[in-house]
Design an enzyme around this catalytic site. Structure first.
Site, PDB file in Angstrom:
ATOM      1  N   HIS B  57       0.769  -1.250  -0.136  1.00  0.00           N
ATOM      2  CA  HIS B  57       0.023   0.073   0.127  1.00  0.00           C
ATOM      3  C   HIS B  57       0.808   1.344   0.061  1.00  0.00           C
ATOM      4  O   HIS B  57       0.090   2.367  -0.019  1.00  0.00           O
ATOM      5  CB  HIS B  57      -1.102   0.316   1.369  1.00  0.00           C
ATOM      6  CG  HIS B  57      -2.066  -1.156   1.166  1.00  0.00           C
ATOM      7  ND1 HIS B  57      -2.825  -1.093   0.120  1.00  0.00           N
ATOM      8  CD2 HIS B  57      -2.374  -2.019   2.007  1.00  0.00           C
ATOM      9  CE1 HIS B  57      -3.598  -2.268   0.436  1.00  0.00           C
ATOM     10  NE2 HIS B  57      -3.265  -2.740   1.505  1.00  0.00           N
ATOM     11  N   ASP B  96      -2.747 -10.300  -2.964  1.00  0.00           N
ATOM     12  CA  ASP B  96      -3.257  -9.924  -1.697  1.00  0.00           C
ATOM     13  C   ASP B  96      -4.753  -9.312  -1.800  1.00  0.00           C
ATOM     14  O   ASP B  96      -5.184  -9.219  -2.908  1.00  0.00           O
ATOM     15  CB  ASP B  96      -2.375  -8.660  -1.087  1.00  0.00           C
ATOM     16  CG  ASP B  96      -2.867  -8.237   0.543  1.00  0.00           C
ATOM     17  OD1 ASP B  96      -2.080  -8.909   1.222  1.00  0.00           O
ATOM     18  OD2 ASP B  96      -3.952  -7.787   0.639  1.00  0.00           O
ATOM     19  N   HIS B  98      -6.364  -6.949  -0.534  1.00  0.00           N
ATOM     20  CA  HIS B  98      -6.469  -5.662  -0.731  1.00  0.00           C
ATOM     21  C   HIS B  98      -5.763  -5.288  -2.036  1.00  0.00           C
ATOM     22  O   HIS B  98      -4.666  -5.701  -2.506  1.00  0.00           O
ATOM     23  CB  HIS B  98      -5.939  -4.705   0.517  1.00  0.00           C
ATOM     24  CG  HIS B  98      -6.571  -5.321   1.703  1.00  0.00           C
ATOM     25  ND1 HIS B  98      -5.980  -6.434   2.522  1.00  0.00           N
ATOM     26  CD2 HIS B  98      -7.600  -4.855   2.275  1.00  0.00           C
ATOM     27  CE1 HIS B  98      -6.980  -6.410   3.484  1.00  0.00           C
ATOM     28  NE2 HIS B  98      -7.572  -5.597   3.424  1.00  0.00           N
ATOM     29  N   ASP B 185      -4.584 -12.918   2.817  1.00  0.00           N
ATOM     30  CA  ASP B 185      -5.727 -12.336   3.514  1.00  0.00           C
ATOM     31  C   ASP B 185      -7.030 -12.573   2.645  1.00  0.00           C
ATOM     32  O   ASP B 185      -8.055 -12.265   3.060  1.00  0.00           O
ATOM     33  CB  ASP B 185      -5.847 -10.802   3.746  1.00  0.00           C
ATOM     34  CG  ASP B 185      -5.108  -9.888   2.787  1.00  0.00           C
ATOM     35  OD1 ASP B 185      -4.770 -10.555   1.494  1.00  0.00           O
ATOM     36  OD2 ASP B 185      -4.784  -8.785   3.204  1.00  0.00           O
TER      37      ASP B 185
END
Ligand SMILES: [Zn+2]
Ligand SMILES: [Zn+2]
Lengths: 561, 380
Positions: B57, B96, B98, B185
């Site tokens: 991120h 991931d 996200h 995740d």
């Protein structure tokens, strides 16, 4: 008086030490067919003329178990392995019969899937058919929760109740370190050599009784420490490969230092290499390799090269090749091939048949167009080169090895040897050559020929424990001591440290350590929060403590005398 | 350990590297660099860098912590390797849950770094980006590929996307190196996401993707998923049988995705793949004829609660991917100007970069210059 005996593959060495002085030494050949007899006669000769009641302890480094493995005289072992989910597990099959069972315990010690006792009962039929002599039981993560191993052991005992108590090794008692394959192999080996060692121990005990000797007997371990005979009967796997440890302790006793150093034991067939970092021995990170098995047996780091006084020499394409094999005695002593020993005899550095030694050098020299004398000198120089190059390679590896903690990464120490300390037959002769090669001060002690027996004599009990506290489960475990107890949810790292020190001292006492030998220290510690979902549920605290390997006392030895 | 220069190669840390980056980050990036080097030096065939903290991120400008990331580990790793070993054509596949908005931002205008992210749809999860039309800057239009997936996508959906979008694109792109940004995740037990992926699924994905390097990203189901997924990935990368890796209570039937989801995922996959195939036409339609392309954004730093407003400006250059700038203001009082001269910059773009640095207005609290051609990093 302390008696130290180091039984090696070729020789058995013994010393008697009294009030910090070596008062008697002995060296004789090992009779591989009668190891016990060899020990016993050595022992008797060693003590002739001394008062046996004055012996305070007897320290013994023995090849009983090593020999059993080399000669394939181990017991047949039935393995019961609970692998749980993960890698394919067929590579773990090391016993004569291997039973893989369902059920599993996770890394936090939760029983996720229960045991199926019926599987074990079925397995026992196979064990009986195969006349299995000993067992080892290992479940993954048993150090975190030994319940399955214990229940399997009970089931086995029930099945084999008509025989004498079966030999069963439980994985969690072997080490507190995590590593499932190594735990499996360690447990296997422990059961495989159990009987050999047990017989040996019984014999020692009865012989001692017959001779009226009351002194306690300690057995040397691969980590340079000792344990008493009773403990050694439970964990004979730890007695394997204690020979290099005896040498190491010997060099440390005779040439104490607080600096980085290379320690060498130059023998007949091999040269063993050890390292000191600030005077502290380097250990194998996880455990020693025994036969083809990687184990969890704690050991002093050793590397061996097939290079010694009796290594066979040949000339290949005008290059000298020494070792790696010994093909019998040196040429000068009636053997088949020229050896470094011949070179030393010819140069007058060692006693022997100088004429035959000259012949050996002439034979080699002819192939190189070289005078025998030049040839002999070149051989010794070549030995120095080989040792130097091996030491450099290993140092490079050690100093660039992966680090396992952030602390190591930030403060990582590199080993920079300040000296070379050596023992073994050719120590005195090779010292100046090595000094020149390494450009480092090189020492050998006065009693370099029996240094290994001195090391055995002066080693003291060592032990290591792994304490794991899970405050969210309220559980504390020390697998090495089979200790599993409740703790409060507020248990702290500080409490864990104190507890670990207390336990490791107690454990050393059980191994026969005296009060003044309880030099305990914390070797590793960590504490981190455990999170489930979004919440911190407790702390995972891990502390390792050990009784430092050390010497009963040092012996002031003349250097390079 | 990575050093400040490694960070400067990728980020504009405000006010500077020292005040934003901790030792943990440098150790984490250092670990990844070491893994990559082992592959480059042929010491190992593949490597998995199991490092913390994660990084996907972290964007070009760094005011603080976003989604547990401060510096972009993969980018710091990759740029260091490019600096030492020369240019490489690289594909980063971000698995991931996200959206890898940081990696997307860093490689937005870099044709030599194909970025593919599949993730839970941004309308339902942090950071709220990662839509199909985020397609890359003018120098790399089409080389930023997002595959937003609906909540409750399972093994079937992930592997469908892999087989029908990711692998065909990689076949055409022909990267020298494939990096898996290996977030975990997507697992069905993860407490902060809503997907139904499994350890078996992750292992199978890595077997088919066959990355040279995997770098750990997010994953929050510490007990129930991570040990099993990591083991699955390691075994798959090592070519060892992983069929016996199952998390506690794994039930394949229960985790099967619904028919609706299967249909939806197929549609998304088709659109994404068709856009990739059509990227040259889309370039003509969207970019051609422009001298500059501007991109305005708000970036929220969830962990540190900072709001950033930025305008990126990319020069459309025929000879290179084009000098570009960021004008960025944060509600913590900074207003900075960052200039990037890309690795492949032409001489006029280099000159323009230095001119922009020299004549930057006084209103900025700091001005930064990243000269990737000469590996030089300036700040004033
Ligand atoms: Zn994530
Ligand atoms: Zn240009």
């Amino acid at each position: 008086m302390i008696v130290g005996i180091d039984m090696g593959g070729t020789n058995i060495d013994g010393v008697v030490i009294d009030e910090g002085k070596i008062i008697k030494t002995i060296k004789r050949p090992t009779d591989r067919n009668d190891l016990l007899g060899t020990i016993w006669t050595t022992f008797k000769d060693l003590l002739t003329g001394y008062d046996k009641t004055k012996i305070k302890r007897i320290n013994l480094s023995t090849t009983i178990c090593t020999n059993a493995i080399v000669e394939g005289k181990t017991s047949s072992v039935g393995m019961i392995i609970e692998p749980g989910p993960g890698m394919p597990y067929d590579f773990l099959a090391c016993g004569e019969k291997n039973l893989f069972i369902s059920g599993y315990i996770d890394h936090r010690g939760n029983i996720v899937k229960d045991l199926n006792i019926a599987e074990i009962k079925d397995g026992c039929k196979l064990f009986k058919e195969k006349d299995i002599e000993a067992f080892a039981v290992v479940s993954k993560f048993s150090t975190r929760n030994p319940e399955h191993e214990r229940r399997i052991k009970e089931a086995l005992e029930k099945e084999f109740s008509q025989d004498e108590t079966p030999i069963i090794t439980m994985g969690h008692t072997m080490s507190g370190k995590l590593n499932f394959p190594r735990r499996v192999y360690t447990s296997y080996l422990n059961s495989a050599v159990y009987k050999s060692f047990k017989e040996f121990a019984i014999n020692i005990k009865s012989s001692m009784e017959r001779e009226g000797i009351q002194a306690p007997v300690f057995i040397l371990k691969a980590d340079g420490g000792t344990m008493n005979l009773d403990k050694a009967e439970e964990k004979p796997v730890e007695t394997i490969l204690s020979g290099p440890a005896a040498s190491f302790m010997g060099i440390s006793a005779l040439l104490p230092t607080e600096e980085d150093a290379v320690l060498l034991d130059i023998g007949g067939t091999t040269t063993d290499i050890f390292f000191l970092a600030d005077g502290v021995p380097l250990f194998e990170p996880l455990g020693i390799k025994i036969d083809k098995y990687k184990t969890l047996v704690r050991a002093i780091y050793t590397s061996s090269i097939g290079l010694g006084g009796d290594s066979a020499i040949s000339i290949e394409n005008k290059n000298i090749k020494i070792g790696p094999k010994r093909e019998g005695k040196p040429y000068g002593l009636g053997g088949p091939k020229p050896t470094p020993t011949d070179a030393m005899i010819f140069l007058g550095l060692m006693d022997g048949d100088k004429e035959r030694a000259q012949k050996a050098m002439t034979l080699l020299g002819e192939k190189m167009n070289m005078e025998p004398k030049k040839m002999a000198k070149l051989i010794l120089a070549k030995m120095g080169d080989m040792i130097k190059s091996k030491v450099d390679t290993i140092l490079g590896e050690i100093n660039s090895k992966p680090v396992y903690t952030i602390k190591e990464l930030l403060y990582g120490k590199k080993i920079e040897p300040k000296m070379i300390n050596l023992i073994g037959g050719p120590a005195k002769i090779l010292a100046p050559i090595l000094e020149e090669r390494f450009k480092l001060p090189t020492h050998y002690p006065a009693n370099y020929e029996v240094a290994n027996a001195v090391g055995a004599a002066l080693a003291r009990p060592t032990t290591e424990i792994t304490l794991h506290a899970d405050t969210s489960k309220g559980r504390l475990s020390v697998p090495e001591l089979e200790l599993y107890e409740k703790i409060s949810s507020r248990f702290t790292l500080n409490q864990a440290r104190e507890k670990a020190l207390e336990l490791v001292k107690e454990s050393a006492k059980n191994l026969g350590a005296t009060e003044e030998e309880l030099d305990a220290e914390i070797t590793e510690e960590s504490s981190f929060n455990m999170v489930r979902g979004f919440y911190t549920t407790g702390k995972d605290i891990r502390v390792k403590a050990q009784i430092k390997p050390g010497l009963i006392h040092q012996i002031r030895s003349d250097k390079n005398a | 350990m990575a050093d400040e220069r490694d960070v400067e190669r990728v980020h504009f840390c405000v006010p500077d590297v020292k005040s934003r980056v901790t030792q943990s980050h440098l150790i984490s990036a250092g670990g990844a660099i070491r893994a990559f080097k082992a592959v480059m030096n042929k010491k190992v065939e593949k490597a998995f860098a199991l490092i913390r903290p994660p990084g996907h991120h972290a964007q070009r400008v760094v005011y603080g912590d976003r989604g547990f990331c401060i510096i972009n580990i993969e980018a710091v790793m990759l740029e260091r390797i490019r600096q030492e070993y020369g240019d490489l054509r690289v594909a980063i596949v971000d698995t991931d849950c996200h959206h890898g908005d940081g990696t997307q931002d860093i490689y937005w205008n870099d044709k030599d770094t194909l970025f593919i992210s599949f993730h839970q749809d941004g309308r339902t999860l942090y950071p709220g980006t990662g839509f199909i039309d985020e397609f890359g800057g003018p120098g790399a239009y089409g080389y930023n590929i997002n595959i937003p997936l609906p909540p409750a996508t399972g093994e079937e959906g992930f592997l469908y996307v892999l087989d029908n979008v990711v692998l065909p694109i990689l076949d055409e792109y022909k990267p020298d190196i494939i990096i898996n940004s290996a977030g975990q995740d997507n697992h069905y037990t993860d407490p902060i996401t809503h997907m139904n992926f499994t350890a078996q699924g992750y292992a199978e994905l890595n077997k088919r993707l066959n990355p040279n390097i995997a770098v750990l990203e997010g994953g929050y189901s510490i007990e129930g998923a991570l040990p099993y997924i990591n083991l699955g990935i390691i075994l798959a990368m090592a070519g060892i049988d992983y069929s016996k890796v199952h998390e506690p209570g794994y039930d394949r039937e229960k985790l099967k995705q619904s028919r609706d989801i299967t249909e939806y995922v197929k549609k998304v996959a088709e659109i994404v793949y068709n856009r990739w195939k059509d990227r040259d036409n889309l370039y003509i339609k969207d970019i051609r004829g422009k001298d500059y392309v501007q991109r305005q954004r708000q970036v929220y730093y969830d962990t540190d609660n900072i709001m950033e407003y930025q305008t990126q400006n990319f020069k459309v250059c025929k000879k290179c991917s084009g000098v570009n700038t960021i004008d960025s203001r944060s509600d913590t009082g900074y207003h900075i100007f960052g200039i990037t001269i890309p690795r492949d910059a032409c001489s006029s773009c280099i000159d323009e970069g230095y001119r922009l640095y020299k004549y930057a207005l006084n209103k900025y609290t700091s001005v930064y210059l990243q000269d990737r051609v000469n590996d030089k990093y300036l700040a004033k």
